[in-house]
Design an enzyme around this catalytic site. Sequence first.
Site, short mmCIF file in Angstrom:
data_model
loop_
_atom_site.label_atom_id
_atom_site.label_comp_id
_atom_site.label_asym_id
_atom_site.label_seq_id
_atom_site.Cartn_x
_atom_site.Cartn_y
_atom_site.Cartn_z
N LYS A 292 14.02 15.11 9.46
CA LYS A 292 13.61 15.25 10.84
C LYS A 292 14.38 16.36 11.56
CE LYS A 292 13.35 10.22 10.88
NZ LYS A 292 14.18 9.06 11.19
N PHE B 236 31.87 17.77 10.91
CA PHE B 236 30.69 16.91 11.10
C PHE B 236 30.01 17.29 12.41
CE2 PHE B 236 28.42 13.50 9.20
CZ PHE B 236 27.57 13.11 10.23
N VAL B 237 28.91 18.01 12.29
CA VAL B 237 28.24 18.51 13.49
C VAL B 237 26.96 17.73 13.77
CG1 VAL B 237 29.18 20.85 13.48
CG2 VAL B 237 27.15 20.36 12.11
N ARG C 107 20.37 13.81 18.10
CA ARG C 107 19.45 14.90 17.75
C ARG C 107 18.99 15.67 18.99
NH1 ARG C 107 17.80 14.21 12.33
NH2 ARG C 107 17.49 12.07 11.66
N ASP D 30 23.82 22.20 3.12
CA ASP D 30 25.15 21.66 2.84
C ASP D 30 25.42 21.88 1.34
OD1 ASP D 30 27.49 20.19 3.19
OD2 ASP D 30 26.51 18.27 3.30
N GLU E 295 14.84 24.68 7.89
CA GLU E 295 15.82 23.59 7.82
C GLU E 295 16.80 23.68 8.98
OE1 GLU E 295 16.57 20.91 6.82
OE2 GLU E 295 16.34 20.57 4.68
N ASP E 296 17.42 22.56 9.29
CA ASP E 296 18.49 22.59 10.29
C ASP E 296 19.82 22.98 9.66
OD1 ASP E 296 18.49 20.21 8.89
OD2 ASP E 296 19.11 18.97 10.57
C1 PRP Z 1 19.99 17.23 6.03
C2 PRP Z 1 19.35 18.60 6.19
C3 PRP Z 1 18.88 18.91 4.81
C4 PRP Z 1 19.94 18.27 3.94
C5 PRP Z 1 20.92 19.31 3.54
O1 PRP Z 1 19.00 16.28 6.12
O2 PRP Z 1 18.28 18.57 7.10
O3 PRP Z 1 17.60 18.40 4.53
O4 PRP Z 1 20.57 17.26 4.72
O5 PRP Z 1 21.86 18.80 2.66
P1 PRP Z 1 22.07 19.34 1.18
O6 PRP Z 1 22.15 20.84 1.26
O7 PRP Z 1 23.39 18.70 0.80
O8 PRP Z 1 20.95 18.87 0.33
P2 PRP Z 1 19.25 14.71 6.30
O9 PRP Z 1 19.22 14.05 4.96
O10 PRP Z 1 20.46 14.51 7.16
O11 PRP Z 1 17.91 14.23 7.04
P3 PRP Z 1 17.40 14.42 8.54
O12 PRP Z 1 17.04 15.88 8.70
O13 PRP Z 1 16.21 13.54 8.65
O14 PRP Z 1 18.54 14.02 9.46
#
Ligand code: PRP
Length: 178
Positions: free
Chosen positions: A42, A151-152, A164, A102, A98-99
Site C-alpha cells: 500500500k 525506521f521511517v 501513512r 530495503d 515503490e515507496d
Molecule cells: C515495503 C515496501 C516494499 C518492501 C521493500 O512494503 O513498500 O514493498 O517493503 O522491502 P524489501 O526491499 O526488503 O523487499 P511493506 O511490506 O511494508 O508493505 P506496505 O507497502 O503495504 O506497507
Amino acid sequence: MHPDISSVLISEEEIRSRVSQLAREIEALYEGRELMAIGILKGSVPFLADLIRKISLPVSYDFMAVSSYGEATESSGIVRITYDITGDISGKEILIVEDIIDTGRTLSHLKAFLKAKGPASVRIATLLDKPDRRVVPISVDFTGFSIPDEFVVGYGLDYANRYRNLPYVGILKPEVFH
Ligand code: PRP
C-alpha cells in the site's frame, strides 16, 4: 509534528521538489512513448499519485500487492503476490513505483515476475532507498532519496498500518516499536 516522530527526515517541500525532478527525468527517458505505472500497495499510493500528476506523457496505472513484512519491522524474505495487475502488459513500458527499497527482495521478485509477461521494458522508481540494507542486488532507475537505516514512516510508509498519511517522512521514536 506527530508525537511519535523523533525528527522529520524529509519535509513535505523536499518531497514535492524531488518528485517534480523525478517526473522530468522520467519524461526525458520515455519521451514520445506511453508508460504504465504499477504501484505496489500500500505504501506507494501517495508517491504514485503525486508522481503521475507531474508527468506530461500519457500514463496509465495499475496496482499489485505483495505480502512480505506483515506487521513486523523486518523482512521475512518471503514474497507472495496477493493482488495482480488485471490487464495484458505485453509490449508496454512498465514503471514499478515503490515507496522504499530495503533488502531488495520484493522488487527483485516483482521485476522478474513482470518481465515474464513480455513487456517492452520494466524499470523501477522508488521514493526512498536504504542501500545499506540491500541483500539482493537490484538496479534502480529512479531514486528520490537514499536514506540511512532508520525506521521511517509517513508519505505512505507505515508501522502497523499507521502514519501513512503524514505528509513528510519522519523517524519513528524507538519506544513506539520496541
Ligand atoms: C515495503 C515496501 C516494499 C518492501 C521493500 O512494503 O513498500 O514493498 O517493503 O522491502 P524489501 O526491499 O526488503 O523487499 P511493506 O511490506 O511494508 O508493505 P506496505 O507497502 O503495504 O506497507
